[in-house]
Design a protein around this motif. Sequence first.
Motif, mmCIF file in Angstrom:
data_model
loop_
_atom_site.group_PDB
_atom_site.id
_atom_site.type_symbol
_atom_site.label_atom_id
_atom_site.label_comp_id
_atom_site.label_asym_id
_atom_site.label_seq_id
_atom_site.Cartn_x
_atom_site.Cartn_y
_atom_site.Cartn_z
ATOM 1 N N LEU A 193 -18.457 44.938 -50.703
ATOM 2 C CA LEU A 193 -18.211 43.727 -49.917
ATOM 3 C C LEU A 193 -16.705 43.865 -50.162
ATOM 4 C CD1 LEU A 193 -20.881 41.128 -50.726
ATOM 5 C CD2 LEU A 193 -20.115 41.617 -48.482
ATOM 6 N N THR A 194 -16.107 44.149 -51.504
ATOM 7 C CA THR A 194 -14.668 43.961 -51.523
ATOM 8 C C THR A 194 -14.092 45.248 -50.676
ATOM 9 O OG1 THR A 194 -15.016 43.502 -53.802
ATOM 10 C CG2 THR A 194 -13.037 44.591 -53.219
ATOM 11 N N ARG A 195 -14.676 46.276 -50.527
ATOM 12 C CA ARG A 195 -14.155 47.343 -49.493
ATOM 13 C C ARG A 195 -14.182 46.657 -48.098
ATOM 14 N NH1 ARG A 195 -16.945 50.788 -53.258
ATOM 15 N NH2 ARG A 195 -18.736 50.947 -51.749
ATOM 16 N N GLY A 196 -15.308 46.162 -47.830
ATOM 17 C CA GLY A 196 -15.433 45.551 -46.408
ATOM 18 C C GLY A 196 -14.205 44.597 -46.049
ATOM 19 N N MET A 197 -13.991 43.618 -47.168
ATOM 20 C CA MET A 197 -13.039 42.597 -46.948
ATOM 21 C C MET A 197 -11.710 43.114 -46.868
ATOM 22 S SD MET A 197 -12.330 39.471 -49.787
ATOM 23 C CE MET A 197 -11.595 40.602 -50.999
ATOM 24 N N LYS A 198 -11.215 43.939 -47.673
ATOM 25 C CA LYS A 198 -9.854 44.702 -47.720
ATOM 26 C C LYS A 198 -9.654 45.512 -46.395
ATOM 27 C CE LYS A 198 -9.176 45.061 -52.864
ATOM 28 N NZ LYS A 198 -8.936 45.766 -53.774
ATOM 29 N N ALA A 199 -10.874 45.963 -45.861
ATOM 30 C CA ALA A 199 -10.735 46.859 -44.618
ATOM 31 C C ALA A 199 -10.622 46.071 -43.420
ATOM 32 C CB ALA A 199 -11.677 47.638 -44.444
ATOM 33 N N GLY A 200 -10.932 44.534 -43.541
ATOM 34 C CA GLY A 200 -11.130 43.640 -42.668
ATOM 35 C C GLY A 200 -12.176 43.912 -41.668
ATOM 36 N N LEU A 201 -13.320 44.179 -42.163
ATOM 37 C CA LEU A 201 -14.518 44.498 -41.416
ATOM 38 C C LEU A 201 -15.211 42.980 -41.095
ATOM 39 C CD1 LEU A 201 -16.206 47.484 -43.224
ATOM 40 C CD2 LEU A 201 -14.812 47.373 -41.235
ATOM 41 N N PRO A 202 -15.732 42.792 -39.857
ATOM 42 C CA PRO A 202 -16.193 41.296 -39.783
ATOM 43 C C PRO A 202 -17.431 40.877 -40.660
ATOM 44 C CG PRO A 202 -16.795 42.749 -38.097
ATOM 45 C CD PRO A 202 -15.965 43.577 -38.729
ATOM 46 N N GLN A 203 -18.286 42.075 -41.008
ATOM 47 C CA GLN A 203 -19.326 42.039 -41.871
ATOM 48 C C GLN A 203 -19.773 43.339 -42.626
ATOM 49 O OE1 GLN A 203 -21.898 41.076 -38.523
ATOM 50 N NE2 GLN A 203 -23.187 42.872 -39.086
ATOM 51 N N VAL A 204 -20.583 43.297 -43.546
ATOM 52 C CA VAL A 204 -20.917 44.119 -44.416
ATOM 53 C C VAL A 204 -22.343 43.998 -44.632
ATOM 54 C CG1 VAL A 204 -21.463 45.323 -46.723
ATOM 55 C CG2 VAL A 204 -18.959 44.718 -45.919
ATOM 56 N N PRO A 205 -23.259 45.061 -43.678
ATOM 57 C CA PRO A 205 -24.722 44.982 -43.677
ATOM 58 C C PRO A 205 -25.380 44.699 -44.937
ATOM 59 C CG PRO A 205 -24.151 46.616 -42.146
ATOM 60 C CD PRO A 205 -22.776 46.358 -43.187
ATOM 61 N N LYS A 206 -26.357 43.914 -44.896
ATOM 62 C CA LYS A 206 -27.288 43.741 -46.002
ATOM 63 C C LYS A 206 -28.477 44.728 -46.065
ATOM 64 C CE LYS A 206 -28.508 39.513 -46.996
ATOM 65 N NZ LYS A 206 -29.108 38.153 -46.946
ATOM 66 N N ASN A 207 -28.526 45.665 -47.456
ATOM 67 C CA ASN A 207 -29.577 46.403 -47.172
ATOM 68 C C ASN A 207 -30.052 46.378 -48.759
ATOM 69 O OD1 ASN A 207 -29.382 47.306 -44.559
ATOM 70 N ND2 ASN A 207 -27.417 48.323 -44.978
ATOM 71 N N LYS A 208 -29.952 45.460 -49.402
ATOM 72 C CA LYS A 208 -30.830 45.191 -50.796
ATOM 73 C C LYS A 208 -29.706 46.197 -51.603
ATOM 74 C CE LYS A 208 -35.280 43.991 -49.468
ATOM 75 N NZ LYS A 208 -36.688 44.218 -49.476
ATOM 76 N N GLN A 209 -28.254 46.243 -51.360
ATOM 77 C CA GLN A 209 -27.495 47.099 -52.252
ATOM 78 C C GLN A 209 -26.757 46.135 -52.862
ATOM 79 O OE1 GLN A 209 -27.044 45.988 -49.099
ATOM 80 N NE2 GLN A 209 -24.735 46.486 -48.503
ATOM 81 N N GLY A 210 -26.208 46.629 -54.047
ATOM 82 C CA GLY A 210 -25.244 45.767 -54.821
ATOM 83 C C GLY A 210 -25.656 44.571 -55.147
ATOM 84 N N ILE A 211 -24.804 43.544 -54.697
ATOM 85 C CA ILE A 211 -25.201 42.110 -55.327
ATOM 86 C C ILE A 211 -26.313 41.671 -54.600
ATOM 87 C CG2 ILE A 211 -23.749 41.096 -53.297
ATOM 88 C CD1 ILE A 211 -23.768 40.162 -57.008
ATOM 89 N N TYR A 212 -26.887 42.380 -53.142
ATOM 90 C CA TYR A 212 -27.872 42.093 -52.776
ATOM 91 C C TYR A 212 -29.201 42.392 -53.254
ATOM 92 C CZ TYR A 212 -24.685 40.661 -48.961
ATOM 93 O OH TYR A 212 -23.623 39.980 -48.431
ATOM 94 N N ALA A 213 -29.190 43.341 -54.520
ATOM 95 C CA ALA A 213 -30.253 43.589 -55.273
ATOM 96 C C ALA A 213 -30.641 42.460 -56.428
ATOM 97 C CB ALA A 213 -30.077 44.784 -55.906
ATOM 98 N N HIS A 214 -29.874 41.393 -56.443
ATOM 99 C CA HIS A 214 -29.827 40.495 -57.196
ATOM 100 C C HIS A 214 -30.898 39.365 -56.788
ATOM 101 C CE1 HIS A 214 -26.350 40.918 -60.296
ATOM 102 N NE2 HIS A 214 -26.422 42.158 -59.581
#
Length: 365
Positions: A193-214
């Motif tokens: 998500l940090t990379r997506g934010m810094k790149a200006g992406l409108p969204q980072v898909p949720k695929n149960k990765q990273g924080i989404y595994a919590h």
Amino acid sequence: MLPSFVALLGLGLSAAPPPSPASAVLHAQCRTHAADPARPWALAHGMDLDGRAFRARDGRPASDAIVAGFLRRDAPDAGATARYFFDAFTPDGTPVEPHPALQVKTFLLAGYPRSHAFPTAWGKVTLRELVASLQHDFRPALAASPDGAWALDALSHVLEPGGSFVNGAGETVRIDAVMDAALAALEAANAELTRGMKAGLPQVPKNKQGIYAHPCGGLHFFQAVAGWARFPAVRKAWGSRLDAQVDVLVYRLGSETRQYEAALTAAPAYRVPVLVQMVKFYGHFLEALGRYRDETGWKPTPAQARAVEGARAALESATLRLEATGAFRDTEGLARTQPQLALDLVGDACHAARGWDLWASAKAR
């Protein structure tokens, strides 16, 4: 100009919003369905909303119903200290403490002093004794575990910087090291998500990765970590690292809103589960930042304040759309066919109601 995710919902914001029908729905759902004395996990969620004032349907304080009905004790050897614990689930699958230390954390955040004694079948047990058992069972690896949020939150409310204890394995556990490890774990979980934010992406898909595994998308983990910064020395030491995690959380609001709205359009058959997920996220988001403000003195920037207002608008919309499906009115029926969804309808309503309350008078702060 309104944040793009608010425009996406087609919602406007007024300077002084009228009383919320959605808030009434959420509060009623929590207070009605979380009060069953046979459901300790639900009782804990009622306490998340109303604290020590929340009572089971039989009139007892919710905490008394939880401890008297579900606390277990390892009988000590002569001269040894008893160990107290809650099972994750009852034999029939009813959740009691599916995440370590959920109940003790709930009692601490509800404001019970550690001297408070709860009734049990064998006599009284104090919150201090329950905390001691938590410390006995705690292992440092939990600091980086998705299931560690509740234990971290509890420990951070009984210890101060420089504090330590010895666990049941004979290890000296230093709370500073534990919470530093938890911040690093949060940063790692949010890396994509940090990379997506810094790149200006409108969204980072949720695929149960990273924080989404919590559990709950890691919002409880954020709360546990961020609350430790109520100590000035911690805030100074962490500095921009914690600020960056707040920025990531705000970025998630826009990213996830777009995905939820797209899912509602693409999969109308899953309307109820998607709307429940929306209530979960927006409610936990408001609760997380509300706690962060109240515990640390954080003052949102104008852009962050607009994000909070956007989350309130999104929660209002999602709740009313969910209410229109009849799901709140048929929670017991859903419990027979979709038990996890029914649990979410109760627990997430409690978190969302509390999140709403934390920001209800935000403009007066």
